[in-house]
Design a protein around this motif. Structure first.
Motif, PDB file in Angstrom:
ATOM      1  N   VAL A 219       0.840  -1.199   0.000  1.00  0.00           N
ATOM      2  CA  VAL A 219       0.000   0.000   0.000  1.00  0.00           C
ATOM      3  C   VAL A 219       0.877   1.251   0.000  1.00  0.00           C
ATOM      4  CG1 VAL A 219      -1.643   1.362   1.362  1.00  0.00           C
ATOM      5  CG2 VAL A 219      -2.015  -1.084   1.054  1.00  0.00           C
ATOM      6  N   GLU A 220       1.899   1.260   0.850  1.00  0.00           N
ATOM      7  CA  GLU A 220       2.784   2.421   0.911  1.00  0.00           C
ATOM      8  C   GLU A 220       3.486   2.648  -0.424  1.00  0.00           C
ATOM      9  OE1 GLU A 220       5.715   4.466   4.092  1.00  0.00           O
ATOM     10  OE2 GLU A 220       6.070   2.328   3.739  1.00  0.00           O
ATOM     11  N   THR A 221       3.946   1.584  -1.049  1.00  0.00           N
ATOM     12  CA  THR A 221       4.581   1.700  -2.362  1.00  0.00           C
ATOM     13  C   THR A 221       3.597   2.261  -3.380  1.00  0.00           C
ATOM     14  OG1 THR A 221       6.069  -0.134  -1.881  1.00  0.00           O
ATOM     15  CG2 THR A 221       5.724   0.393  -4.207  1.00  0.00           C
ATOM     16  N   PHE A 222       2.363   1.788  -3.327  1.00  0.00           N
ATOM     17  CA  PHE A 222       1.307   2.267  -4.227  1.00  0.00           C
ATOM     18  C   PHE A 222       1.092   3.773  -4.054  1.00  0.00           C
ATOM     19  CE2 PHE A 222      -3.315   3.024  -4.879  1.00  0.00           C
ATOM     20  CZ  PHE A 222      -3.383   2.737  -6.239  1.00  0.00           C
ATOM     21  N   VAL A 223       1.062   4.247  -2.823  1.00  0.00           N
ATOM     22  CA  VAL A 223       0.842   5.670  -2.546  1.00  0.00           C
ATOM     23  C   VAL A 223       2.057   6.489  -2.968  1.00  0.00           C
ATOM     24  CG1 VAL A 223       0.492   7.389  -0.718  1.00  0.00           C
ATOM     25  CG2 VAL A 223      -0.823   5.269  -0.702  1.00  0.00           C
ATOM     26  N   VAL A 224       3.243   6.024  -2.624  1.00  0.00           N
ATOM     27  CA  VAL A 224       4.474   6.758  -2.917  1.00  0.00           C
ATOM     28  C   VAL A 224       4.745   6.832  -4.425  1.00  0.00           C
ATOM     29  CG1 VAL A 224       6.996   6.675  -2.623  1.00  0.00           C
ATOM     30  CG2 VAL A 224       5.498   6.310  -0.661  1.00  0.00           C
ATOM     31  N   ASP A 225       4.317   5.822  -5.172  1.00  0.00           N
ATOM     32  CA  ASP A 225       4.560   5.804  -6.614  1.00  0.00           C
ATOM     33  C   ASP A 225       3.623   6.714  -7.405  1.00  0.00           C
ATOM     34  OD1 ASP A 225       6.655   4.081  -6.333  1.00  0.00           O
ATOM     35  OD2 ASP A 225       5.577   2.296  -6.993  1.00  0.00           O
ATOM     36  N   SER A 226       2.687   7.368  -6.741  1.00  0.00           N
ATOM     37  CA  SER A 226       1.743   8.248  -7.421  1.00  0.00           C
ATOM     38  C   SER A 226       2.440   9.518  -7.888  1.00  0.00           C
ATOM     39  CB  SER A 226       0.594   8.608  -6.475  1.00  0.00           C
ATOM     40  OG  SER A 226      -0.227   9.590  -7.063  1.00  0.00           O
ATOM     41  N   ALA A 227       2.258   9.860  -9.140  1.00  0.00           N
ATOM     42  CA  ALA A 227       2.856  11.080  -9.678  1.00  0.00           C
ATOM     43  C   ALA A 227       2.235  12.327  -9.050  1.00  0.00           C
ATOM     44  CB  ALA A 227       2.678  11.122 -11.191  1.00  0.00           C
ATOM     45  N   GLU A 228       0.975  12.241  -8.645  1.00  0.00           N
ATOM     46  CA  GLU A 228       0.284  13.386  -8.057  1.00  0.00           C
ATOM     47  C   GLU A 228       0.479  13.467  -6.548  1.00  0.00           C
ATOM     48  OE1 GLU A 228      -2.017  10.858  -9.539  1.00  0.00           O
ATOM     49  OE2 GLU A 228      -1.129  11.556 -11.387  1.00  0.00           O
ATOM     50  N   ARG A 229       1.190  12.535  -5.965  1.00  0.00           N
ATOM     51  CA  ARG A 229       1.449  12.453  -4.522  1.00  0.00           C
ATOM     52  C   ARG A 229       0.194  12.187  -3.713  1.00  0.00           C
ATOM     53  NH1 ARG A 229       6.669  13.749  -3.472  1.00  0.00           N
ATOM     54  NH2 ARG A 229       6.275  13.747  -1.263  1.00  0.00           N
ATOM     55  N   GLU A 230      -0.859  11.707  -4.373  1.00  0.00           N
ATOM     56  CA  GLU A 230      -2.057  11.338  -3.641  1.00  0.00           C
ATOM     57  C   GLU A 230      -2.794  10.218  -4.360  1.00  0.00           C
ATOM     58  OE1 GLU A 230      -4.069  15.098  -3.293  1.00  0.00           O
ATOM     59  OE2 GLU A 230      -5.140  14.809  -5.163  1.00  0.00           O
ATOM     60  N   ARG A 231      -3.462   9.409  -3.583  1.00  0.00           N
ATOM     61  CA  ARG A 231      -4.246   8.287  -4.106  1.00  0.00           C
ATOM     62  C   ARG A 231      -5.600   8.267  -3.422  1.00  0.00           C
ATOM     63  NH1 ARG A 231      -1.985   4.968  -8.313  1.00  0.00           N
ATOM     64  NH2 ARG A 231       0.249   5.084  -8.047  1.00  0.00           N
ATOM     65  N   PRO A 232      -6.630   7.824  -4.130  1.00  0.00           N
ATOM     66  CA  PRO A 232      -7.944   7.706  -3.488  1.00  0.00           C
ATOM     67  C   PRO A 232      -7.984   6.505  -2.546  1.00  0.00           C
ATOM     68  CG  PRO A 232      -8.063   7.000  -5.779  1.00  0.00           C
ATOM     69  CD  PRO A 232      -6.676   7.537  -5.560  1.00  0.00           C
ATOM     70  N   THR A 233      -8.697   6.643  -1.435  1.00  0.00           N
ATOM     71  CA  THR A 233      -8.803   5.543  -0.490  1.00  0.00           C
ATOM     72  C   THR A 233      -9.530   4.354  -1.114  1.00  0.00           C
ATOM     73  OG1 THR A 233     -10.793   6.525   0.466  1.00  0.00           O
ATOM     74  CG2 THR A 233      -8.699   6.954   1.587  1.00  0.00           C
ATOM     75  N   THR A 234     -10.352   4.617  -2.131  1.00  0.00           N
ATOM     76  CA  THR A 234     -11.041   3.505  -2.792  1.00  0.00           C
ATOM     77  C   THR A 234     -10.025   2.559  -3.436  1.00  0.00           C
ATOM     78  OG1 THR A 234     -11.348   4.913  -4.741  1.00  0.00           O
ATOM     79  CG2 THR A 234     -13.201   4.733  -3.230  1.00  0.00           C
ATOM     80  N   ALA A 235      -9.019   3.110  -4.087  1.00  0.00           N
ATOM     81  CA  ALA A 235      -7.991   2.276  -4.721  1.00  0.00           C
ATOM     82  C   ALA A 235      -7.155   1.546  -3.673  1.00  0.00           C
ATOM     83  CB  ALA A 235      -7.097   3.132  -5.612  1.00  0.00           C
ATOM     84  N   ILE A 236      -6.879   2.221  -2.575  1.00  0.00           N
ATOM     85  CA  ILE A 236      -6.109   1.598  -1.493  1.00  0.00           C
ATOM     86  C   ILE A 236      -6.906   0.444  -0.882  1.00  0.00           C
ATOM     87  CG2 ILE A 236      -5.163   1.984   0.818  1.00  0.00           C
ATOM     88  CD1 ILE A 236      -4.510   4.874  -0.155  1.00  0.00           C
ATOM     89  N   GLY A 237      -8.190   0.671  -0.622  1.00  0.00           N
ATOM     90  CA  GLY A 237      -9.044  -0.379  -0.062  1.00  0.00           C
ATOM     91  C   GLY A 237      -9.146  -1.583  -0.969  1.00  0.00           C
ATOM     92  N   GLU A 238      -9.278  -1.346  -2.278  1.00  0.00           N
ATOM     93  CA  GLU A 238      -9.357  -2.450  -3.235  1.00  0.00           C
ATOM     94  C   GLU A 238      -8.062  -3.253  -3.256  1.00  0.00           C
ATOM     95  OE1 GLU A 238     -12.072  -3.483  -4.818  1.00  0.00           O
ATOM     96  OE2 GLU A 238     -13.237  -1.815  -4.014  1.00  0.00           O
ATOM     97  N   LEU A 239      -6.930  -2.563  -3.158  1.00  0.00           N
ATOM     98  CA  LEU A 239      -5.634  -3.242  -3.118  1.00  0.00           C
ATOM     99  C   LEU A 239      -5.533  -4.129  -1.880  1.00  0.00           C
ATOM    100  CD1 LEU A 239      -2.664  -3.617  -4.102  1.00  0.00           C
ATOM    101  CD2 LEU A 239      -2.106  -1.598  -2.760  1.00  0.00           C
ATOM    102  N   ILE A 240      -5.941  -3.607  -0.740  1.00  0.00           N
ATOM    103  CA  ILE A 240      -5.898  -4.380   0.501  1.00  0.00           C
ATOM    104  C   ILE A 240      -6.819  -5.589   0.400  1.00  0.00           C
ATOM    105  CG2 ILE A 240      -6.469  -4.357   2.962  1.00  0.00           C
ATOM    106  CD1 ILE A 240      -5.618  -1.365   2.940  1.00  0.00           C
TER     107      ILE A 240
END
Length: 162
Positions: free
Chosen positions: A91-112
């Motif tokens: 999850v942290e890698t997913f967030v850090v790899d964002s070009a916009e420096r932000e990710r929606p919690t929906t995408a994070i929840g789906e990943l988890i």
């Protein structure tokens, strides 16, 4: 680092010093192709990584918060701390790899949920029930039925859900 004189990307650090304000590091470098020297300044990346909540609010990413959610979902299950840590790292890698420096919690929840589904179906259902905020028993039942339909071994999936 790219040499400002010839564009070559190989150099060696000749000298490193902390700035007077201690907010950056000054490095003297020498290009390995043209042997010219140049100075670079390294600064700590202070812009936080953000998550965008379902209601549009932005919040600083907190890996501890992700881990707490996993600990609740995996309570009294056979999911190891190492497995939970791997999910948090992903999850942290997913967030850090964002070009916009932000990710929606929906995408994070789906990943988890995708990771939990492969590890432990009960932990997955627990997490999904909170994350998806089931309004009634029918929504919960639909999620369970979808899980059972998607399983290659429905009998095993039913045993895991008990």
């Amino acid at each position: 680092m790219k040499c400002p004189f010839c564009g070559f990307t190989q150099d060696k650090v000749i000298d490193s010093r902390e700035s007077k304000e201690a907010d950056s590091i000054r490095r003297r470098r020498e290009c390995e192709r043209c042997n010219k020297r140049f100075t670079t300044y390294e600064r700590l990346d202070e812009i936080p990584y953000m998550v965008v909540k379902k209601d549009g609010r932005r919040e600083k990413f907190d890996r501890q918060k992700v881990l707490q959610g996993l600990l609740h979902s995996c309570q009294k299950r056979t999911v190891s701390v190492v497995q939970m840590q791997q999910i948090v790292d992903a999850v942290e890698t997913f967030v850090v790899d964002s070009a916009e420096r932000e990710r929606p919690t929906t995408a994070i929840g789906e990943l988890i949920m995708a990771r939990l589904k492969d590890i432990d179906t009960v932990a997955y259902i627990r997490f999904a029930s909170v994350y998806r905020d089931f309004k009634d028993v029918n929504e919960f039942k639909e999620e369970l039925e979808g899980l059972l339909r998607g399983s290659k071994d429905p009998l095993r999936a039913r045993r895991n859900l008990r």
